[in-house]
Enzyme design. Structure first.
Site: not given
Length: 528
Positions: A210, A430, A459
């Site tokens: 991320s 995502d 994710h």
């Protein structure tokens, strides 16, 4: 963010004169590099990670003044045990604002033993986070229920949310004004090099999820010769830092919410809400309207309901728990079911307050945001018409940046032709970091390899049960091997099957399973 993310607030107040504008952070190593700091590792085992060790390292608050005020960074380590030693592997769960101390144990225990044994797996709390000091906590209890409805139906309702954001921005400036000018991704990346020197290593291996992908790319831009291996999972678009990226999320999370409704419809035998996804989604919005008028259990209003269901956009393993509460409320008006999912997935505790404080501090400082509230309002109204699930929710979450007490910097371009091959892994659907970001990063990092999870919507996709993805990760960490394809994508893995409904008793009890996916997403938290 860890436990958990919630929605946020608004914009407003100028904290004029509170801080003087600080120059941007250094973009390279200071002219006179101080001696490498010493690390003293002590055992800090947990039941899950019995070999975990902990340490702290001092770093400059301002890297342009290495002998000035110092901060501390909290570290964790699972030491290597093999004769072959490939150096430190720094791991980061994202955020900004996510604590990474538990990531070391998770990654070391999730990789094949033969591979993990060749690395010192290093977790860390970035500056401002968790056990690093000073730790930011701008306005404790900012997310306490019941908050105003995120979707403003009048000027007064909008003003209430803007005032809340204004209060948050002001509180940050008053409480942490001496630190905010140095809360940015470049400064955090330079901290990584302090950690590298403290570890006594010439190069780093880095594995980020991320926001951690952006942090890793920025480090690689500053210190390309010090990057040995670079793994980026669920990739931030470096061209959309940060306002445009959030607008893209609004559409993507709406798509994931529709996917959740379709899954509930497909499993009508378990939930009894109908077989038409559109009707299921309409039932969810009727539930939202109900709790907006009368919060469930006096706790879950419209904003809290969004907080509770937002994690389903990050990880579909939560869908059975969310669907059970959804069905219980729609069919039986079971308010306690909604309270329980909110407490498990949406409520913000002290670590969440810290995480949000760092999130805003970094994102508001990293890049420019619209100066005029009319831009925020018009964009939110326009997008909400097509993507109502979390557009205004996301607006208020980021809105303190409209009046942040520290002027913004310019994002560092991350294009790089000096790196060894990097491994990029991305799911097509995502929502938190949409697929285009991975393509953009792939183009910018010359020689990188892009592995696609076709049809995946989660994710954070490695070390969460997909053997195909994990084989690519393992091969790369073993000897640097990356797949090579002829097109834009170098390898494709099929997505994991969708979850199955759970027995009602287990789902209602919110006893989240201990699968790899659940453990990973418990560490990654929510928001990029």
């Amino acid at each position: 963010m860890t436990k958990r993310a919630g929605i946020l607030v608004a914009v407003g107040a100028t904290v004029a004169g509170l801080l003087t504008a600080a120059p941007g952070p250094a973009a390279a190593t200071p002219a006179s590099t101080p001696p490498a700091p010493k690390l003293k590792w002590t055992d800090c085992p947990t039941e899950s990670y019995p070999t975990l060790q902990c340490a702290k390292v001092r770093a400059p608050l301002d890297h342009r003044r290495p002998s000035g005020r110092q901060i501390t960074l909290a570290l964790s380590r699972v030491p290597h045990t093999a004769k072959t030693f490939q150096g430190p592997l720094l791991v980061n769960p994202g955020g900004p604002g996510g604590s990474g101390l538990s990531m070391a144990g998770f990654v070391a225990s999730s990789l094949p033993k033969k591979v993990a044994a060749q690395y010192d797996v290093i977790g860390f709390d970035p500056r401002g986070v968790g056990k690093s000091t000073p730790a930011l906590n701008c306005l404790p209890g900012h997310f306490d229920p019941v908050r105003p409805d995120s979707v403003p139906t009048s000027y007064r309702a909008e003003r209430i949310n803007r005032d809340r954001a204004e209060s948050f921005a002001r509180a940050c400036g008053e409480k942490h004004g001496d630190v905010l000018p140095y809360m940015d991704t470049v400064s955090a990346a330079e901290d990584l090099d302090v950690i590298r020197r403290a570890l006594g290593s010439r190069q780093l291996n880095y594995f980020g999820y991320s926001y951690g992908t952006y942090l890793g790319a920025v480090y690689a831009k500053l210190y390309p010769e010090r990057v040995r291996r670079l793994v980026l999972d669920s990739v931030v678009d470096p061209d959309d830092v940060w306002y445009e990226g959030n607008l893209g999320q609004d559409y993507a999370f709406d798509d994931r919410h529709k996917a959740f409704a379709a899954w509930v419809a497909k499993n009508d035998a378990a939930y009894g809400l109908g077989t038409d996804p559109a009707r299921v989604e309409a039932a969810w919005y009727r539930m939202r309207a109900d709790v907006a008028r009368k919060p469930a259990g006096g706790t879950v209003g419209a904003s809290e309901l969004e907080d509770a269901f937002l994690p389903g956009g990050y990880y579909n393993g939560y869908w059975p728990y969310l669907a059970e509460a959804f069905a219980a409320y729609v069919k039986d008006r079971d308010a306690e079911a909604l309270v329980e999912v909110y407490e498990n997935f949406g409520a913000v505790d002290a670590s969440g307050d810290n995480g949000y404080s760092v999130y805003t501090a970094v994102q508001c400082r990293d890049a420019g945001w619209p100066e005029h509230w009319s831009t925020w309002r018009n964009d939110s109204r326009r997008i909400h018409k097509k993507a109502p699930f979390m557009t205004w929710n996301n607006t208020w979450y980021n809105a303190p940046c409209a009046n942040w007490p520290v002027p913004p910097l310019r994002p560092l371009p991350v294009h790089n032709r000096q790196l060894p091959p990097a491994l990029i892994l991305q799911a097509t659907d995502d929502a938190a970091t949409p697929y285009g970001g991975a393509v953009s990063m792939h183009r910018k990092l010359k020689g990188s390899s892009l592995v696609l999870e076709e049809g995946g919507g989660n994710h954070g996709i490695t070390l969460s049960g997909n053997d195909c993805l994990d084989k690519h990760l393992t091969a790369y960490l073993t000897d640097g091997t990356v797949p090579r394809g002829r097109g834009e994508v170098d390898a494709v893995c099929a997505a994991l099957p969708e979850p199955k409904p759970l027995p009602a008793e287990k789902a209602a009890a919110q006893s989240v399973d201990n699968s790899k996916g659940s453990r990973l997403h418990g560490l990654l938290g929510f928001r990029p």
